[in-house]
Write a protein that holds these residues in place. Structure first.
Motif, PDB file in Angstrom:
ATOM      1  N   HIS A 232       0.800  -1.226   0.000  1.00 20.56           N
ATOM      2  CA  HIS A 232       0.000   0.000   0.000  1.00 20.56           C
ATOM      3  C   HIS A 232       0.835   1.279   0.000  1.00 20.56           C
TER       4      HIS A 232
ATOM      5  N   ILE B 237       1.306  -6.327  -5.232  1.00 13.87           N
ATOM      6  CA  ILE B 237       0.048  -6.241  -4.483  1.00 13.87           C
ATOM      7  C   ILE B 237      -0.307  -7.653  -4.006  1.00 13.87           C
TER       8      ILE B 237
ATOM      9  N   HIS C 145      -2.829  -9.390  -3.599  1.00 15.29           N
ATOM     10  CA  HIS C 145      -3.795 -10.192  -4.363  1.00 15.29           C
ATOM     11  C   HIS C 145      -3.289 -10.545  -5.758  1.00 15.29           C
TER      12      HIS C 145
ATOM     13  N   ASP D 281      -7.622  -7.301   4.252  1.00 16.55           N
ATOM     14  CA  ASP D 281      -7.891  -6.453   3.097  1.00 16.55           C
ATOM     15  C   ASP D 281      -9.141  -6.980   2.405  1.00 16.55           C
TER      16      ASP D 281
ATOM     17  N   HIS E  81     -10.292  -6.876  -0.484  1.00 16.00           N
ATOM     18  CA  HIS E  81     -10.228  -7.442  -1.842  1.00 16.00           C
ATOM     19  C   HIS E  81      -9.626  -8.844  -1.897  1.00 16.00           C
TER      20      HIS E  81
ATOM     21  N   SER F 238      -3.797  -1.406  -9.838  1.00 18.09           N
ATOM     22  CA  SER F 238      -4.579  -1.914  -8.699  1.00 18.09           C
ATOM     23  C   SER F 238      -4.785  -3.423  -8.770  1.00 18.09           C
ATOM     24  N   CYS F 239      -5.211  -3.994  -7.633  1.00  9.74           N
ATOM     25  CA  CYS F 239      -5.410  -5.443  -7.570  1.00  9.74           C
ATOM     26  C   CYS F 239      -6.566  -5.892  -8.454  1.00  9.74           C
TER      27      CYS F 239
ATOM     28  N   CYS G 229       0.172  -0.564  -4.797  1.00 11.43           N
ATOM     29  CA  CYS G 229      -1.238  -0.139  -4.861  1.00 11.43           C
ATOM     30  C   CYS G 229      -1.374   1.235  -5.497  1.00 11.43           C
TER      31      CYS G 229
ATOM     32  N   CYS H 231      -4.542   3.685  -6.485  1.00 16.04           N
ATOM     33  CA  CYS H 231      -5.806   3.045  -6.122  1.00 16.04           C
ATOM     34  C   CYS H 231      -6.354   3.647  -4.838  1.00 16.04           C
ATOM     35  N   LEU H 232      -5.468   3.908  -3.875  1.00 11.77           N
ATOM     36  CA  LEU H 232      -5.947   4.548  -2.658  1.00 11.77           C
ATOM     37  C   LEU H 232      -5.037   5.654  -2.197  1.00 11.77           C
TER      38      LEU H 232
ATOM     39  N   ASN I 165     -11.007  -0.134  -8.040  1.00  9.49           N
ATOM     40  CA  ASN I 165     -12.302  -0.705  -7.661  1.00  9.49           C
ATOM     41  C   ASN I 165     -13.201   0.206  -6.849  1.00  9.49           C
TER      42      ASN I 165
ATOM     43  N   ARG J 139     -11.102   8.904  -2.357  1.00  2.00           N
ATOM     44  CA  ARG J 139     -10.342   7.658  -2.379  1.00  2.00           C
ATOM     45  C   ARG J 139      -8.973   7.822  -3.043  1.00  2.00           C
TER      46      ARG J 139
HETATM   47  S1  SF4 Z   1      -7.856  -2.161  -3.508  1.00  2.00           S
HETATM   48 FE1  SF4 Z   1      -6.160  -0.877  -4.028  1.00  2.00          FE
HETATM   49  S2  SF4 Z   1      -5.240  -0.461  -2.065  1.00  2.00           S
HETATM   50 FE2  SF4 Z   1      -6.517  -2.253  -1.759  1.00  2.00          FE
HETATM   51  S3  SF4 Z   1      -5.156  -4.003  -2.137  1.00  2.00           S
HETATM   52 FE3  SF4 Z   1      -6.149  -3.467  -4.048  1.00  2.00          FE
HETATM   53  S4  SF4 Z   1      -4.688  -2.150  -5.076  1.00  2.00           S
HETATM   54 FE4  SF4 Z   1      -4.154  -2.186  -2.944  1.00  2.00          FE
END
Ligand code: SF4
Lengths: 217, 471
Positions: B64, B111, B113, B132, B134, B350-351, B412, B415-416, B434, B440
Motif C-alpha cells: 500500500h 500487491i 492479491h 484487506d 479485496h 490496482s489489484c 497499490c 488506487c488509494l 475498484n 479515495r
Molecule cells: S484495492 Fe487498491 S489499495 Fe486495496 S489491495 Fe487493491 S490495489 Fe491495494
C-alpha cells in the motif's frame, strides 16, 4: 476488551446511505501502527474544511459548521444513527477504532456491511440493525428534539427512546456473550486447541500439498 | 438431500467446530499480510505473549505504501516518514516471528492479491484470508477467500482459525458470450449496477454461466475482486481446466505426486447440479456494454453510451439525495453523456486490473497512438515485480512509454493514494481500480471506474470513448 451491558447517550444522525470506511477514516490516517488516537480524524473530510494530515493538531483546523458532529447539540454523542449499508468498502478496523476513540459506543442502522459489522464487535462497539421504518422515525425524532438520547440494553436486546418506546433487536449469541463479558476471542478459540490440532493433522494427511507449499522452493 | 454449492463444500471442508450458538470455527489454510492492517495484530500477539500457530501458512509483502518510482532505493525511497515506519514495521515483525516476506526490493514483491495467485500460494480449495477486503479476488480459484479486520488478523496468526457465521448462497449467472471489447471489469460493474453495493451483503456469491467460464483467470480475478463492491465478502468461480492450467508450475504449487493428488481433489470444486441457492441473479452477456461509473459508489454506473442520471427522475428520496450529492462531488450535470466527461488523469493498475493480461489489453489500444495533450498524467502500475518483468519482456513498457504513459514500479499506488501518487482536488480520473468513493484517490479527486482497455482509450481521447472503436 471493554464490556458492554447497558448504555445511554446522545444520538447523532449521519444521514446518508452507503457510508464507506474511507469516509469514516481516510487512508492517510491508516499509516499509524497504533490502535488509538483516530478520534480527531473520524469523518475527517466531512468534518474539516482543509485536507487532514497525520500527526497534525486537529484542534487548530477550520471546521465545517454544517457537519453534524460539529453542531453543539450533538456534542458528546455516543449513539450513531445511520442509514443503509453503513461501513461498506475497505476492511480497515481503523473505522471502528475511530468511532470508538471519538466516543461512540453504538451504531444503529437498517443494514451494515459485513466486515465492518464484524469488526465492531471485536472492539466493544455495538452495531444494531433495526427496521428501516423504525430508523426513519428515530432520525425524525432526533432531528426535532435537542438532546435526544437513546438507551441500549444488550442483555435485554432493546433500544429505548426518551418517550419510553422500546424496540428489540437481534444479535448473535456468541458475539453477545463475548461483548457482555468483555471476552477476548482468541482466548476462547484457544480453549479448542486440541480440536484444531486434530483437524490439522487430518488435513495434513488428506491434503499434504497444503503443508509443503513454502518449503519446496 | 439437495446437493452442495461450492461454498457449502469449502465450508464443510474447513469446519473445525460448530458451536451451539450458530457460530463456527473455520480453519485457515493461507494468510496473506501487508503493512497497513498487520502492525496492531503483531503488537497484540506480543502483548499477550502468543506465537503464530503455523508459520508456513503466512505470506507477507508491503504494497500500500511503497513508492512506484525509483524503486532501487528500497525503503529509503519512501519519503513520507509515517509510511516508511509502517513498511519497516512489517519487515521487523516478519523477521522477528519468522514469516516469509517478499520485501520491497524483492522482484516477487507486489500487491498481495496479485502475488498470491502468481506464486501458487493461492490454491484451489483453500481458505484464504488477509486484512484487506479485496481478498475476495482469490475466490477465482475455487477458494473460500475474504477480507478480515486487524483483530481477526491477530486471531488467525494465533489460532489458524476464524470464528465465522455461515453466509447464504447466491449465484450470479452470466449467460451466453460477451461482446468483443467487453471484459471481466465490465461484467462485474454491470453486476454491481444491477444488484447494488449492498446486493450481496450476507451472501457468498458464486459467479457462473458461459460468459464467466469463457474468461481467463485474470478476468475471473477481476470479477471476484469486486464482489466486495457488491457487498459480498466472498466471490467464487468453480474450478475448471482454465484454473488448473493457470496453477500448474507456479513456484509454490504442488509438484509430482502431490500435484496429481491435488488435481483430483480440485475436480470436485464446483456446485452440484442439484445444489440450491438462496438467491439467483441472471444477466445476459450480450447485454453488457463497456461500463463507466459516473458517481461516488460503484453502483453508480452506466454503459459507455449512457448518460449521467437525473435525480428528478428518482422516486426513492434517500437515493435521490445520494445522486444529488454524487453529482455535486463529481462536478457533473444531470443528463451529461459519459463520453463528454473530460479527464485529467488516467490510472491503469490496482489489484483489480494490473495483471499481465490487463496490461496487454491496454497496450493493444494505445499502440501507435498518443495520449491526449489535455491530460496531466497517464500512468501504468504493474501489480508485481514479475508482472513488470513479463511486460517488459513483451515490450509493453515501450508501447506505453511511446504513447506517452508513465511506466511505474509495482504497488497499490493511486488506487488509494497512500503513497505519493494521488489526484488533485476536482480532477477527473479514468481508473482501473475498484472504488470511486469520495477522496479515495486523493482529497477532492473524482474517480471513474473502467476496464484497462477503456482507460487506455480514454487516455488517447482525453475523455471517455467507446473502446470498441479502437480495436
Ligand atoms: S484495492 Fe487498491 S489499495 Fe486495496 S489491495 Fe487493491 S490495489 Fe491495494
Amino acid at each position: 476488551m471493554r464490556k458492554f451491558n447497558q448504555h445511554s447517550g446522545i444520538a447523532a444522525p449521519i444521514d446518508r446511505n452507503n457510508v464507506d470506511t474511507d469516509m469514516i477514516i481516510p487512508k492517510q490516517f491508516l499509516k499509524s501502527i497504533k490502535r488509538t488516537g483516530f478520534g480527531p480524524n473520524l469523518f475527517d473530510e466531512l468534518r474539516y474544511l482543509d485536507e487532514g494530515k497525520p500527526d497534525q493538531d486537529s484542534s487548530q483546523r477550520p471546521i465545517n459548521p454544517d457537519f453534524v458532529l460539529n453542531q453543539s447539540r450533538y456534542a458528546g454523542a455516543s449513539v450513531m444513527l445511520a442509514r443503509r449499508n453503513f461501513g461498506c468498502g475497505s476492511s480497515r478496523e481503523h473505522a471502528p477504532w475511530a468511532l470508538d476513540d471519538y466516543g461512540f459506543r453504538v451504531v444503529i442502522a437498517p443494514s451494515f456491511a459485513d466486515i465492518f459489522y464484524n469488526n465492531c464487535f471485536k472492539n466493544g462497539l455495538l452495531p444494531i440493525v433495526l427496521d428501516e421504518n423504525i430508523v426513519d422515525r428515530l432520525f425524525d425524532e432526533c432531528a426535532s428534539n435537542e438532546g435526544y438520547q437513546l438507551s441500549i440494553d444488550l442483555p435485554a436486546q432493546t433500544v429505548t427512546t426518551p418517550s419510553g418506546e422500546t424496540f428489540s433487536f437481534d444479535v448473535d449469541a456468541f458475539r453477545k456473550h463475548c461483548l457482555i463479558n468483555g471476552l477476548d476471542d482468541i482466548g476462547v478459540t484457544l480453549e479448542d486447541s486440541a480440536l484444531i490440532k486434530s483437524y490439522e493433522a487430518e488435513r495434513r494427511k488428506q491434503s499434504p500439498w497444503l503443508f509443503d507449499s513454502f518449503t519446496h522452493s | 438431500m439437495a446437493g452442495k454449492t461450492l461454498y457449502d463444500k469449502l465450508w464443510d471442508d474447513h469446519l473445525v467446530k460448530q458451536r451451539d450458538d450458530g457460530s463456527a470455527l473455520i480453519y485457515i489454510d493461507r494468510h496473506l499480510l501487508h503493512e497497513v492492517t498487520s502492525p496492531q495484530a503483531f503488537e497484540g500477539l506480543r502483548l499477550a505473549d502468543r506465537k503464530p500457530w503455523r508459520l508456513d501458512a503466512n505470506l507477507a509483502t508491503p504494497d500500500h505504501n511503497v513508492p512506484t518510482t525509483d524503486r532501487v532505493r528500497g525503503i529509503d525511497g519512501i519519503d513520507d516518514p509515517v509510511s516508511r515506519i509502517q513498511v519497516e514495521t512489517l519487515d521487523k515483525n516478519c523477521d522477528e516471528f519468522g514469516i516469509l516476506e517478499f520485501k520491497i526490493l524483492d522482484q516477487r514483491q507486489g500487491i498481495v492479491h496479485v502475488i498470491g495467485p502468481e506464486q501458487g500460494a493461492t490454491l484451489p480449495g483453500m481458505t484464504i484470508v488477509c486484512g484487506d477486503s479485496h481478498t475476495s479476488t482469490h475466490g477465482a480459484f475455487g477458494t473460500l477467500a475474504h477480507g478480515i479486520g486487524t483483530s481477526e488478523v491477530e486471531h488467525v496468526l494465533a489460532t489458524q482459525c476464524l470464528v465465522q457465521q455461515k453466509m447464504k448462497n447466491m449465484l450470479v449467472k452470466v449467460n451466453g458470450a460477451l461482446r468483443p471489447g467487453v471484459t471481466g471489469k465490465d461484467v462485474v460493474l454491470a453486476i454491481i449496477g444491477k444488484i447494488g453495493t449492498a446486493g450481496g451483503t450476507g451472501y457468498a456469491i458464486e459467479f457462473g454461466g458461459e460468459a464467466i467460464h469463457s474468461l481467463s483467470m485474470e478476468g475471473r480475478m477481476t470479477i471476484c475482486n469486486m464482489s466486495i463492491e457488491a457487498g459480498a465478502r466472498v466471490g467464487m468461480v468453480a474450478v475448471d481446466d482454465t484454473t488448473i492450467n493457470y496453477v500448474k508450475g507456479r513456484p509454490y504449487s504442488p509438484k509430482g505426486e502431490n500435484w496429481d493428488l491435488a488435481v483430483s481433489a480440485w475436480r470436485d470444486l464446483h456446485s452440484d447440479a442439484d445444489a440450491v441457492f438462496d438467491k439467483v441473479v441472471e444477466l445476459e452477456g450480450a447485454d453488457i456494454l463497456p461500463q463507466v461509473t459516473w458517481g461516488t459508489s460503484p453502483e453508480m454506473v452506466v454503459g459507455v453510451d449512457g448518460i449521467v442520471p437525473d435525480p428528478d427522475k428518482e422516486s426513492d428520496p434517500i437515493k435521490r439525495e445520494g445522486i444529488v450529492r454524487a453529482l455535486r462531488y463529481m462536478g457533473l450535470a444531470a443528463n451529461t453523456p459519459v463520453q463528454d466527461i473530460q479527464l485529467d488523469r488516467v490510472f491503469i493498475g490496482s489489484c483489480t486490473n494490473s495483471r499481465i493480461e490487463d496490461l496487454r489489453e491496454a497496450a493493444a489500444v494505445v499502440k501507435g497512438r498518443k495520449v491526449a495533450a489535455s491530460l496531466k498524467q497517464a500512468m501504468v502500475v504493474p501489480g508485481s515485480g514479475l508482472v513488470k518483468a513479463q511486460a517488459e519482456q513483451e515490450g509493453l513498457d515501450k508501447v506505453f512509454i511511446e504513447a506517452g504513459l508513465e511506466w511505474r514500479d509495482p504497488g497499490c499506488s493511486m488506487c488509494l493514494a497512500m503513497n505519493a501518487d494521488k489526484l488533485g482536488q476536482g480532477e477527473h480520473c479514468a481508473s482501473t481500480s475498484n472504488r470511486n468513493f469520495e477522496g479515495r484517490q486523493g482529497f477532492g479527486g473524482r474517480t471513474h471506474l473502467v476496464s484497462p482497455a477503456m482507460a487506455a482509450a480514454a487516455a488517447i481521447a482525453g475523455h471517455f470513448t467507446d473502446v470498441r472503436d479502437y480495436l
